[in-house]
Design a protein around this motif. Structure first.
Motif, short mmCIF file in Angstrom:
data_model
loop_
_atom_site.label_atom_id
_atom_site.label_comp_id
_atom_site.label_asym_id
_atom_site.label_seq_id
_atom_site.Cartn_x
_atom_site.Cartn_y
_atom_site.Cartn_z
N MET A 64 0.85 -1.19 0.00
CA MET A 64 0.00 0.00 0.00
C MET A 64 0.89 1.25 0.00
O MET A 64 0.67 2.18 -0.78
N HIS A 65 1.88 1.26 0.86
CA HIS A 65 2.80 2.40 0.90
C HIS A 65 3.49 2.55 -0.44
O HIS A 65 3.61 3.64 -0.99
N CYS A 66 3.92 1.43 -0.99
CA CYS A 66 4.62 1.45 -2.28
C CYS A 66 3.72 2.02 -3.38
O CYS A 66 4.14 2.82 -4.19
N GLU A 103 1.42 10.70 -5.99
CA GLU A 103 2.66 10.51 -5.23
C GLU A 103 2.51 11.27 -3.92
O GLU A 103 2.36 12.49 -3.95
N ILE A 104 2.55 10.56 -2.81
CA ILE A 104 2.25 11.27 -1.56
C ILE A 104 3.51 11.79 -0.85
O ILE A 104 3.39 12.39 0.22
N HIS A 105 4.68 11.57 -1.42
CA HIS A 105 5.88 12.19 -0.87
C HIS A 105 6.19 13.47 -1.63
O HIS A 105 5.53 13.78 -2.61
N ASP A 106 7.19 14.19 -1.15
CA ASP A 106 7.67 15.39 -1.85
C ASP A 106 6.65 16.50 -1.94
O ASP A 106 6.62 17.24 -2.93
N TRP A 160 -0.86 12.06 5.08
CA TRP A 160 -1.02 10.72 4.53
C TRP A 160 -0.38 9.69 5.46
O TRP A 160 -0.97 8.65 5.76
N HIS A 161 0.82 9.96 5.94
CA HIS A 161 1.47 8.99 6.82
C HIS A 161 0.75 8.88 8.16
O HIS A 161 0.74 7.82 8.77
N ARG A 162 0.13 9.95 8.61
CA ARG A 162 -0.66 9.85 9.84
C ARG A 162 -1.81 8.86 9.62
O ARG A 162 -2.09 8.03 10.48
N PRO A 195 15.34 14.87 9.21
CA PRO A 195 15.88 13.51 9.27
C PRO A 195 15.02 12.41 8.65
O PRO A 195 15.49 11.28 8.59
N HIS A 196 13.81 12.71 8.20
CA HIS A 196 13.01 11.59 7.68
C HIS A 196 13.75 10.79 6.62
O HIS A 196 13.97 9.59 6.75
N GLY A 197 14.16 11.49 5.56
CA GLY A 197 14.80 10.78 4.46
C GLY A 197 16.18 10.23 4.82
O GLY A 197 16.54 9.11 4.47
N VAL A 222 17.26 9.29 7.74
CA VAL A 222 17.16 8.11 8.61
C VAL A 222 16.73 6.89 7.78
O VAL A 222 17.20 5.78 8.00
N HIS A 223 15.83 7.11 6.83
CA HIS A 223 15.47 6.00 5.93
C HIS A 223 16.73 5.41 5.28
O HIS A 223 16.97 4.21 5.30
N ILE A 224 17.51 6.30 4.68
CA ILE A 224 18.68 5.83 3.94
C ILE A 224 19.70 5.20 4.89
O ILE A 224 20.27 4.15 4.62
N ASN A 259 14.58 2.33 0.59
CA ASN A 259 13.88 2.37 -0.70
C ASN A 259 12.39 2.46 -0.44
O ASN A 259 11.82 1.58 0.20
N LEU A 260 11.78 3.51 -0.93
CA LEU A 260 10.40 3.73 -0.54
C LEU A 260 9.47 2.58 -0.93
O LEU A 260 8.48 2.33 -0.27
N ASN A 261 9.82 1.86 -1.99
CA ASN A 261 8.89 0.81 -2.41
C ASN A 261 8.89 -0.41 -1.50
O ASN A 261 7.96 -1.19 -1.53
N LEU A 268 10.38 -1.20 11.68
CA LEU A 268 11.02 0.04 12.09
C LEU A 268 10.37 1.26 11.41
O LEU A 268 10.32 2.35 11.98
N PHE A 269 9.91 1.04 10.20
CA PHE A 269 9.26 2.11 9.44
C PHE A 269 8.18 2.81 10.27
O PHE A 269 8.08 4.03 10.29
N TYR A 270 7.35 2.00 10.96
CA TYR A 270 6.18 2.56 11.63
C TYR A 270 6.58 3.32 12.89
O TYR A 270 5.95 4.33 13.23
N HIS A 307 9.50 4.79 13.18
CA HIS A 307 10.14 5.98 12.59
C HIS A 307 9.07 7.03 12.27
O HIS A 307 9.17 8.20 12.65
N HIS A 308 8.02 6.60 11.59
CA HIS A 308 6.98 7.55 11.21
C HIS A 308 6.16 8.04 12.38
O HIS A 308 5.60 9.14 12.33
N ALA A 309 6.05 7.24 13.44
CA ALA A 309 5.35 7.75 14.62
C ALA A 309 6.12 8.96 15.17
O ALA A 309 5.53 9.93 15.62
CU1 C2O Z 1 6.32 7.16 2.91
CU2 C2O Z 1 9.11 7.45 5.30
O1 C2O Z 1 8.05 7.27 3.74
#
Ligand code: C2O
Length: 550
Positions: free
Chosen positions: A114-116, A133-136, A143-145, A276-278, A280-282, A298-300, A307-309, A311-313
């Motif tokens: 779904m995120h992908c 595209e929900i980033h950028d 959307w992430h909330r 730091p969002h991006g 920390v992802h990388i 990799n966003l997909n 960890l993603f969830y 991180h986004h919290a």
């Molecule tokens: Cu939808 Cu941290 O990416």
């Protein structure tokens, strides 16, 4: 509202008030078409993904989201502060989620897809040339909330505990006193926990991002242990300060660019989305994976990692913290933003459509965040938590970043003169730093001046990182500890996704606060130095110009 984006021209010299009013009314009626529209909820049958990211189709139309009046109040806690009982629940919930078949929309696999789909240009609309595209751009936070909200409801229902919440990974907290916030908690990083396979473990992570190593919020290279952390804690604090305080003084700097229905994409994320969002992802992805930086980087595939969830919290929490900081910091009010809708599967596998407006208040969603200190807010106190560590550089740690360039007032004017203006197009940033000047629009400081670097074109399948400095022409990759550092551009690769030809992004950098901090609020021009770090792309961009925001 920024006046420079006013969509419709004002007519001057109208004789008749009535004619003028009629024209105004007509322009208002036309504006929505000129400007775009809110996004309608995407339909899964119009999903086309080369990577198999499309979520399971559901023929029933989505039900509109209802605010959860019957849910108990939930508090998301800091990941380093939870107790054993919570960890047991957290493990059980992800164990059950992982055990669901991939075809179940509640499975971790389906959640990741779904995120992908939402980030991979997979959702097409019959009456738009471009996928969603929900980033950028400005949908990043809401959307992430929403995504986390439903993810959390699913976990809670799997363990039959409506009070269950995700933890937030408190990487912005640099206190060296255990338990550390800026580590991946061991209950997420160990392959086994209590002699059983750990459902929060993910094989594809960067070794340097796992304990005992700290997270480097900015540069993302190397392994940093607490015992040798030296300036990392201070640098992390300063980056947080730049991204949340000095560089994010207005809604558009923090939330990112406007993005309306039928537009090609978000034209640039806000400060926090980049770093730091991006970063920390990388940093947490595995650089040696078959697709470098899988999974988190990799966003997909990022949302395959639990960890993603967490991180986004933390990102979601920082949105709330930012709003509470005052000044011009508030949510966007553009109707196209508020009325845009997205769909998700809920804990009962029903499709639900949610509008941005519905998720702006945490109180309405009935959850909140455990209160923790945010020491990065106060640069003079950065060192406070750091003092107990032996080999910490006290002088540097307890103060604001020092200026690195030694320019005196007369040198400043000489530097302005010596720095070229950029062409309006065809500029390139390569591995050599690039210094140029831009004429200021409002040295009085009553508006917020924002530098916009437009039409950035890179290889979107690769990482890219640019640091920006003000009045520091000799800045290098390691200068982020200087007071002159004022913004960073960070791109998370989208390994399988090809952006539309001609897709570019712009980058907004807040100038006003930084000029004040540098004692240069009176200068006629700003001198900017861009340094590419950790990548060696030929980064093309159009103009660099200044906008004013109220
Ligand atoms: Cu939808 Cu941290 O990416």
């Amino acid at each position: 509202m920024a006046f420079y984006t006013h969509p419709c021209p004002h007519r001057k010299h109208m004789n008749s008030v009535y004619v003028a009013l009629a024209v105004v009314a007509a322009l208002f009626a036309l504006c929505p078409q000129v400007e775009g529209a809110p996004f309608p909820p995407p339909q899964f049958r119009n999903c086309r993904s080369l990577d198999g990211c499309c979520p399971p189709v559901n023929r029933k139309p989505p039900v509109p989201f209802q605010l959860p009046t019957n849910l108990p109040w939930r508090t998301r806690r800091a990941a380093q502060l939870v107790d054993a009982a919570y960890i047991a629940k957290y493990h059980r919930a992800y164990g059950l989620m992982r055990a669901l078949p991939n075809s179940d929309p509640r499975s971790l696999y389906a959640q990741a897809r779904m995120h992908c789909a939402y980030c991979g240009g997979a959702f097409y609309f019959p009456n738009s040339a471009y996928p969603l595209e929900i980033h950028d751009g400005w949908f990043f936070f809401p959307w992430h909330r929403m995504f986390l909200y439903f993810h959390e409801r699913i976990l809670a229902s799997l363990i039959g505990d409506p009070t269950f919440t995700l933890p937030f990974w408190n990487w912005d907290n640099q206190s060296p006193i255990a338990p550390l916030g800026n580590l991946v908690p061991r209950y997420m990083s160990e392959a086994y926990w209590n002699r059983r396979p750990n459902p929060l473990y993910n094989r594809n992570r960067n070794r340097c991002a796992l304990p005992p190593f700290l997270i480097d919020l900015n540069s993302g290279v190397g392994c940093v242990r607490m015992s040798s952390a030296r300036s990392i804690l201070t640098e992390n604090n300063r980056l947080m300060y730049t991204q949340m305080v000095s560089g994010a003084t207005t809604p558009s700097l923090f939330h990112g660019s406007t993005y309306r229905f039928r537009w090609m994409g978000g034209m640039g994320g806000g400060t926090l989305e980049g770093a730091p969002h991006g970063t920390v992802h990388i940093f947490t992805g595995n650089p040696y994976a078959k697709n470098p930086y899988d999974d988190m980087g990799n966003l997909n595939v990022a949302a395959l990692d639990p960890l993603f969830y967490a991180h986004h919290a933390n990102i979601d929490r920082l949105w709330e913290v930012w709003k509470g900081m005052g000044g011009r910091r508030r949510d966007l009010t553009d109707p196209d933003y508020l009325r845009s809708q997205f769909i998700f599967y809920d804990e009962n596998k029903r499709l639900v459509s949610v509008s941005v407006r519905q998720v702006l208040s945490l109180r309405n969603l009935r959850y909140g965040y455990q209160r923790v200190a945010n020491p990065w807010m106060n640069p003079r106190a950065f060192g406070m938590g750091v003092m107990s560590s032996d080999d910490m550089d006290m002088s540097g740690a307890s103060m604001e970043a020092a200026k690195c360039s030694s320019l005196q007032y007369s040198d400043v004017s000489a530097l302005v003169k010596a720095s070229p203006l950029l062409e309006n197009s065809g500029n390139v940033l390569s591995i050599e730093p690039l210094t140029f000047r831009v004429r200021r629009l409002d040295p009085t400081g009553s508006w917020q001046e924002i530098l916009v670097i437009e039409n950035i074109a890179i290889d979107w399948t690769q990482t890219a990182k640019i640091n920006a400095f003000l009045f520091h022409p000799s800045a290098s990759g390691s200068s982020i500890d200087c007071m002159e550092f004022f913004s960073t551009f960070a791109h998370i690769p989208e390994a399988h996704h090809r952006k539309k030809k001609g897709y570019t992004r712009s980058w907004k950098l807040g100038l006003t606060e930084k000029l004040v901090q540098l004692g240069l609020s009176q200068v006629s021009h700003a001198v900017i130095t861009l340094v590419q770090v950790g990548s060696d792309q030929q980064i093309k961009f159009g103009s660099a110009r200044i906008l004013l925001e109220d």
